[in-house]
Design an enzyme around this catalytic site. Structure first.
Site, PDB file in Angstrom:
ATOM      1  N   ARG A 233      58.555  33.822  25.444  1.00  0.00           N
ATOM      2  CA  ARG A 233      57.411  34.657  25.776  1.00  0.00           C
ATOM      3  C   ARG A 233      57.827  36.117  25.744  1.00  0.00           C
ATOM      4  O   ARG A 233      58.910  36.481  26.208  1.00  0.00           O
ATOM      5  CB  ARG A 233      56.858  34.313  27.166  1.00  0.00           C
ATOM      6  N   GLU A 262      51.607  41.324  22.420  1.00  0.00           N
ATOM      7  CA  GLU A 262      51.202  40.719  21.150  1.00  0.00           C
ATOM      8  C   GLU A 262      49.723  40.348  21.096  1.00  0.00           C
ATOM      9  O   GLU A 262      49.148  40.235  20.006  1.00  0.00           O
ATOM     10  CB  GLU A 262      52.040  39.473  20.866  1.00  0.00           C
ATOM     11  N   HIS A 294      55.034  34.958  16.428  1.00  0.00           N
ATOM     12  CA  HIS A 294      54.867  33.818  17.344  1.00  0.00           C
ATOM     13  C   HIS A 294      54.628  32.528  16.561  1.00  0.00           C
ATOM     14  O   HIS A 294      53.653  31.800  16.783  1.00  0.00           O
ATOM     15  CB  HIS A 294      53.702  34.082  18.304  1.00  0.00           C
TER      16      HIS A 294
END
Length: 331
Positions: A233, A262, A294
């Site tokens: 994360r 993000e 991601h």
């Protein structure tokens, strides 16, 4: 009754539609669930959200007012959901508690080896028929130390790969994983792990106590030639502090599949828009930094498991059954 799925990627759509075929009617949207898009869900009892949805109280209130009763999130992490607000509004919330740990662990290793061996720079050069080796020297990882912060299923999978490379293993977690100790991992303090590791990888959840786990002080305690990888994360790393260390010429390489700001950027095409995030703009300019969007979880195996779990979560909700995936139970 139709399910509305937000933030569905093009590769993901046929897998979702096939999984729900004959079970539920589902409509897939490529837009992400936000305060602006939440009104689209009006009249839909069940909504499925993606990992980058920001489900704070304002979004949840819009969903609840529109008749939504179940949010089935297609991810493991749930730091993006205001669970207290969901409970107050009578919303059931479910997530995917497990999917292939190998998808993330293998991608973390992809980032580590790519920055170590300067793969992106080499690829860009050869596209221009520049075959020089200047600036492409990496180093052997065999015999060096891998520090694994978080030794759950993903951290264990990463450690097994590191063991195959012949690396010394250091671990840090609230509890020791016997499978990791069997590989020869030594559990140490976070401070010692950061100071001694040549490769540091993060596999812990994002919680208030882990936010900026890698802060300015942690970064300064690392070796100047360390490799840092974050595929967990974004909020685990203080990105602004990282930029400061990179400007000072530190670190062999940094691989980031996640970024703390993000949301609203990742999974979208921003190539024709002005860059508003100065920190991210700086990060991508460093030749020893590789930023991806991601995607560590994004394998057919893992996505298939995520979708299958989402189908089960919907089925459980229909019959009032509770599983380990339920974060806020049905009222």
């Amino acid at each position: 009754m139709e399910i509305l799925a937000f933030g569905v990627q093009a590769d993901e759509k046929p897998l979702i539609e096939r999984a729900f075929l004959g079970l539920e009617e589902i409509r897939c949207l490529d837009v992400f669930l936000t305060e602006d898009t939440a009104p689209i869900a009006a009249g839909h009892e069940i909504v499925s959200s993606s990992v980058n949805a920001v489900l704070g109280a304002p979004v949840l209130e819009i969903l609840a007012a529109g008749g939504t009763r179940l949010i089935a999130q297609r991810s493991t992490g749930f730091n993006n959901i205001d669970l207290a607000a969901a409970e107050r509004l009578g919303l059931t919330v479910a997530r995917v508690s497990y999917y292939s740990p190998f998808s993330v662990a293998e991608f973390a290793w992809t980032l580590a080896t790519a920055v170590n061996r300067r793969i992106v720079r080499a690829s860009n050069r050869t596209r221009d028929f520049d075959f020089r080796l200047d600036g492409l020297m990496g180093r052997d990882l065999h015999g060096r130390t891998a520090g694994v912060l978080g030794t759950g299923k993903i951290g264990e999978a990463f450690a097994r790969i590191a063991h195959g490379f012949g690396m010394r293993l250091l671990g840090w977690d609230v509890a020791e994983n016997p499978a990791c100790t069997a590989l020869g991992m030594e559990y140490v303090t976070r401070e010692r792990l950061l100071a001694e590791s040549d490769l540091i990888t993060l596999h812990v959840p994002l919680m208030p106590e882990t936010r900026h786990l890698i802060d300015a002080a942690a970064l300064k305690s690392m070796k100047d030639d360390a490799i840092l990888v974050n595929s967990s994360r974004g909020g685990l790393v203080d990105a602004a502090a990282l930029v400061g260390e990179l400007r000072a010429g530190r670190f062999t390489g940094v691989g980031l599949d996640v970024y703390e700001a993000e949301a609203g950027l990742f999974y979208l095409d921003k190539s024709l828009e002005p860059v508003e995030d100065d920190t991210l703009a700086r990060l991508v300019t460093f030749p020893n930094v590789l930023v991806t969007s991601h995607q560590a979880y994004y394998t057919r195996d893992a996505v298939g498991q995520i979708i299958d779990a989402t189908v089960r979560n919907v089925a459980d909700y229909r019959v009032g059954r509770r599983s380990e995936n339920v974060l806020v139970p049905r009222a």
